[in-house]
Design an enzyme around this catalytic site. Structure first.
Site, PDB file in Angstrom:
ATOM      1  N   CYS A 114      45.199  35.373  39.794  1.00 21.52           N
ATOM      2  CA  CYS A 114      44.498  34.219  38.728  1.00 21.52           C
ATOM      3  C   CYS A 114      45.075  34.192  37.421  1.00 21.52           C
ATOM      4  O   CYS A 114      45.426  33.513  36.652  1.00 21.52           O
ATOM      5  CB  CYS A 114      43.057  33.903  38.907  1.00 21.52           C
ATOM      6  SG  CYS A 114      42.339  35.480  38.671  1.00 21.52           S
TER       7      CYS A 114
ATOM      8  N   HIS B 111      39.785  31.969  32.822  1.00 22.09           N
ATOM      9  CA  HIS B 111      40.790  32.994  32.054  1.00 22.09           C
ATOM     10  C   HIS B 111      41.329  32.256  31.077  1.00 22.09           C
ATOM     11  O   HIS B 111      42.013  31.014  31.166  1.00 22.09           O
ATOM     12  CB  HIS B 111      41.701  33.592  32.860  1.00 22.09           C
ATOM     13  CG  HIS B 111      41.229  34.626  33.878  1.00 22.09           C
ATOM     14  ND1 HIS B 111      39.751  35.089  33.884  1.00 22.09           N
ATOM     15  CD2 HIS B 111      41.816  35.207  35.068  1.00 22.09           C
ATOM     16  CE1 HIS B 111      39.639  36.115  34.944  1.00 22.09           C
ATOM     17  NE2 HIS B 111      40.859  35.951  35.678  1.00 22.09           N
TER      18      HIS B 111
HETATM   19  C1  2RA Z   1      40.322  39.524  37.805  1.00 20.85           C
HETATM   20  N1  2RA Z   1      42.570  38.594  38.066  1.00 20.85           N
HETATM   21  O1  2RA Z   1      40.304  38.917  36.631  1.00 20.85           O
HETATM   22  C2  2RA Z   1      41.495  39.320  38.567  1.00 20.85           C
HETATM   23  C3  2RA Z   1      40.851  38.768  39.965  1.00 20.85           C
HETATM   24  N2  2RA Z   1      41.822  38.331  40.819  1.00 20.85           N
HETATM   25  O2  2RA Z   1      39.739  40.610  37.567  1.00 20.85           O
END
Ligand code: 2RA
Length: 350
Positions: free
Chosen positions: A130, A259
């Site tokens: 992600c 994110h």
């Molecule tokens: C995280 N990108 O944010 C990783 C999850 N797949 O920990």
């Protein structure tokens, strides 16, 4: 005949988002939709597009007659079962990390490299991590026009990247510090968490409430984390630039979902803010929120539950030629996981 779609891990966090995405599509190309999960969840009833489905247990015969199987399960489950699905004739689209760097498995972001979905000697297609995914729509659009050469990235990653356990821990920490006036003295956040009875063991290595933690993923050589190496390796593979120079610092922030990344990208040719804006505006999976004069920019809290990647703070770097700085926010559970996997399946169905 309309293809049969299977969702493996249908009752998990990402599987649930997947079903929500399917429920909210205007139309779907599928004949049958089959829900598959572990023995523990088999027998559960879940409604998809108005029709009740019974979850079936993960077993080789669960893949019989399946055209596309979406895997939203941990790495070790995908590693074992995606090849089984492929042997039984399905195309496995895997959201785990098990196959991402396998040279015989394409790593696909439909708006960047959809054509790679047709090169799948193992019958498996991988979905990126992600963190990488959150910036790919923007970087793909810029790379096509200006030729990406170097990438320096800092991530601001949400707690839900660490799963339900991560969400629960952040919520518990916030409850433990809220209204207590802590955060003004070294160590008092940790003391407040201990006083509230929270275990010292945490998915984040340090208190996350009222804090930022410069660590995501597992420990790798020479001071890097797995998450930082994924950003480097996956960006190279998706964009098809094996020698792309990449440096990433991955940071966990006290945000539940979405994110964000601060991106510093250097290109072969000069690129202006106006040119970048035009490209972002032309890309249906990007929302541009960039009005410097009126303080308009994306933030993770404003993007939760949204499908597109939000882009803002686009600037021409003052001291670095051919370089743009910008900020992106992407819901890590949607485009960062379930949505991209589903879009790969839609691409295949076309
Ligand atoms: C995280 N990108 O944010 C990783 C999850 N797949 O920990």
């Amino acid at each position: 005949m309309a293809p049969t779609l299977a969702i493996v891990g249908a009752t998990g966090a990402v599987g649930t988002v997947m079903i929500d995405i399917i429920n909210n599509r205007e139309t779907v190309p599928w004949g049958e939709i089959r829900l598959i999960a572990s023995a523990r969840s088999a027998g559960k009833k879940i409604t998809v597009r108005g029709q009740e489905h019974t979850v079936v247990e993960l077993a080789p015969e669960a893949f019989d007659g399946v055209d596309i199987a979406l895997f939203d399960v941990p790495d070790e489950v995908s590693a074992q079962w995606a090849p089984v699905a492929a042997e039984r004739g399905a195309i496995a689209v895997d959201n785990s990390g098990a196959f991402r760097m396998d040279p015989e498995v394409p790593l696909v972001v439909p708006e960047v490299n959809a054509e790679k979905a047709n090169e799948r000697p193992k019958g498996i297609i991988a979905n990126p991590n992600c963190t990488t995914l959150s910036m790919m729509a923007a970087l793909g659009a810029l790379h096509r026009e200006f030729g990406l050469r170097e990438l320096v990235v800092s991530s601001y990653q949400a707690a839900s990247g660490a799963g339900q356990e991560g969400i629960d821990r952040l919520q518990a920490e916030i409850a433990a510090v809220a209204g207590k006036g802590v955060g003004e003295r070294a160590g008092d956040v940790a003391e407040a968490l201990a006083a509230a009875g929270l275990p010292a063991e945490t998915p984040f290595k340090a208190p996350l409430a009222l804090n930022v933690v410069p660590w995501a993923g597992s420990r790798k050589d020479d001071g890097w984390t797995s998450e930082e190496l994924k950003v480097r390796n996956e960006s190279r593979k998706i964009l098809g630039i094996p020698d792309l120079k990449v440096s990433a610092t991955c940071v966990r922030v006290p945000v539940v979902t979405t994110h964000s990344l601060a991106v510093h990208a250097t290109f072969e040719r000069e690129v202006t803010v106006e040119q970048a804006h035009r490209l972002f505006e032309a890309q249906p999976t990007i929302v541009l929120q960039d009005d410097h004069d009126n303080g308009v920019f994306p933030t993770p809290a404003g993007v939760v539950g949204e499908d597109p990647t939000y882009v803002g703070r686009v600037r021409q770097a003052l001291d670095f030629p051919n370089t743009l700085d910008f900020f992106v926010c992407g819901d890590n559970l949607r485009k960062g996981a379930a949505l991209n996997t589903y879009e790969i399946a839609e691409t295949l169905a076309k």
